[in-house]
Design an enzyme around this catalytic site. Sequence first.
Site, short mmCIF file in Angstrom:
data_model
loop_
_atom_site.label_atom_id
_atom_site.label_comp_id
_atom_site.label_asym_id
_atom_site.label_seq_id
_atom_site.Cartn_x
_atom_site.Cartn_y
_atom_site.Cartn_z
N HIS A 120 -5.99 -15.27 1.65
CA HIS A 120 -5.11 -16.43 1.46
C HIS A 120 -5.44 -17.46 2.54
O HIS A 120 -5.37 -17.16 3.74
CB HIS A 120 -3.65 -16.03 1.51
CG HIS A 120 -3.19 -15.26 0.32
ND1 HIS A 120 -2.22 -14.28 0.37
CD2 HIS A 120 -3.56 -15.33 -0.98
CE1 HIS A 120 -2.03 -13.78 -0.84
NE2 HIS A 120 -2.84 -14.41 -1.68
N GLU B 182 -3.33 -18.36 5.94
CA GLU B 182 -2.96 -17.28 6.86
C GLU B 182 -4.00 -17.15 7.97
O GLU B 182 -4.72 -16.18 8.07
CB GLU B 182 -2.78 -15.98 6.06
CG GLU B 182 -1.66 -16.10 5.03
CD GLU B 182 -1.61 -14.96 4.01
OE1 GLU B 182 -2.35 -13.98 4.19
OE2 GLU B 182 -0.84 -15.07 3.03
N ARG C 177 -3.00 -21.95 -0.28
CA ARG C 177 -3.06 -20.48 -0.39
C ARG C 177 -4.23 -19.98 -1.22
O ARG C 177 -4.91 -19.01 -0.85
CB ARG C 177 -1.75 -20.00 -1.03
CG ARG C 177 -1.70 -18.52 -1.43
CD ARG C 177 -0.38 -18.24 -2.13
NE ARG C 177 -0.30 -16.92 -2.74
CZ ARG C 177 0.28 -15.86 -2.18
NH1 ARG C 177 0.78 -15.94 -0.97
NH2 ARG C 177 0.34 -14.70 -2.82
N HIS D 208 -3.19 -9.84 6.12
CA HIS D 208 -2.45 -11.03 5.67
C HIS D 208 -1.43 -11.43 6.74
O HIS D 208 -1.30 -10.80 7.77
CB HIS D 208 -1.70 -10.72 4.38
CG HIS D 208 -2.55 -10.46 3.18
ND1 HIS D 208 -2.53 -11.28 2.08
CD2 HIS D 208 -3.44 -9.47 2.90
CE1 HIS D 208 -3.37 -10.81 1.16
NE2 HIS D 208 -3.93 -9.70 1.64
N GLU E 143 0.70 -7.21 7.01
CA GLU E 143 1.30 -8.54 7.10
C GLU E 143 1.64 -8.77 8.57
O GLU E 143 2.58 -8.17 9.10
CB GLU E 143 2.56 -8.64 6.23
CG GLU E 143 2.31 -8.50 4.73
CD GLU E 143 1.77 -9.77 4.09
OE1 GLU E 143 1.63 -10.79 4.80
OE2 GLU E 143 1.48 -9.73 2.88
#
Length: 361
Positions: free
Chosen positions: A93, A96, A153, A224, A298
């Site tokens: 993405h 990020e 994104r 991510h 994440e």
Amino acid sequence: MAAIRLCDVQVVLVVLLSLAEAMILEKPQYNYYKYHPMSEISEWMEQLAKDNADIVTLMEYGKTYELRTISMLKIGVETGKKKKAIWMDCGIHAREWIAPAFCQYFVNQILQTYNTDPKMGEMLRNLDFYVTPVLNMDGYIYSWENNSTRLWRKNRSPAPAGCNCTGTDLNRNFNANWGTIGVSSDCCTEIFGGRARESELETHAVTYFVGSRKEDFLCFLTIHSYGQLLLLPYGHPNFTAPNYKELMEVGVAAANAIFKVHGKIYQVGTSPDILYANSGSSRDWARLQGIPFSYTFELRDEGEHGFELPEDQIQPTCEEAYSGALHIITYVHNKVFNGGVASTIPTLWTVLVLAGFTSIM
């Protein structure tokens, strides 16, 4: 005053010239605690492969929609034998940015420690690490253009006929319950899953490379942000990974390792349990291919800065995430090569997290 001899002057000139040449040739040290544009990351990859030719190979394995070459670093000691492997990708993405920063930090840490840390040396003899710092190169470059594109994104492929929007969410495009939940068929949304499963060149690059040697891969890590989570398969609530219990135990132990670095709590679980249901993710695809350990990291934070994590948080974020990733990789390595596993002693914190008390601190 004694006369200055010509030979003395020549010696001084030679020394000064040598110093000047050294200053010119000396390369500035790469800063792992700032965000880098794609051009600098590509140069870093090339230089790293040159400087560490004994264990690092720069590999090309696909193209983006805008025809950029997708490259990764293969890191491992050449043994002349077929080896098991670890996969890590970052930057699927575009917005990020902390994810590519972590991939660069991860690689640097491996190279800094493999000669001095016996365990890392052992793992690099038994395993090859395949690390892609930026998978969604087109989108990443677009996110650097100006403030209005910073939070982009998706990739940059054109929309289907009849739609004026651009891009597919690559992490909804993999052949893993594709198009069923947590995804949109509206090409203007951020979670548009594409025209078809694996319709995107970037997705195909991963599925072809990993899928064609899936029996070699023991672990698939995709990085991510944000949320401070460790997600395991599957994103669809109707499916459960056959080794769910072990994935949870290893994930919780990794979260415990993360917590010990800077006190940050990472929740562990499937996406439907601790985030939201989704389909078409690379994490789920990898587990469906038979790769036993598949996780989505994440990274920081929990929403204060979101996708625009300040540069002063790059170092602590990378330090804690490295500890968690290293725990998973060490566990996987030991299970296969040492006939055992890395320590997963169930601390009180671990037991409580497994029981669902994920916000006790």
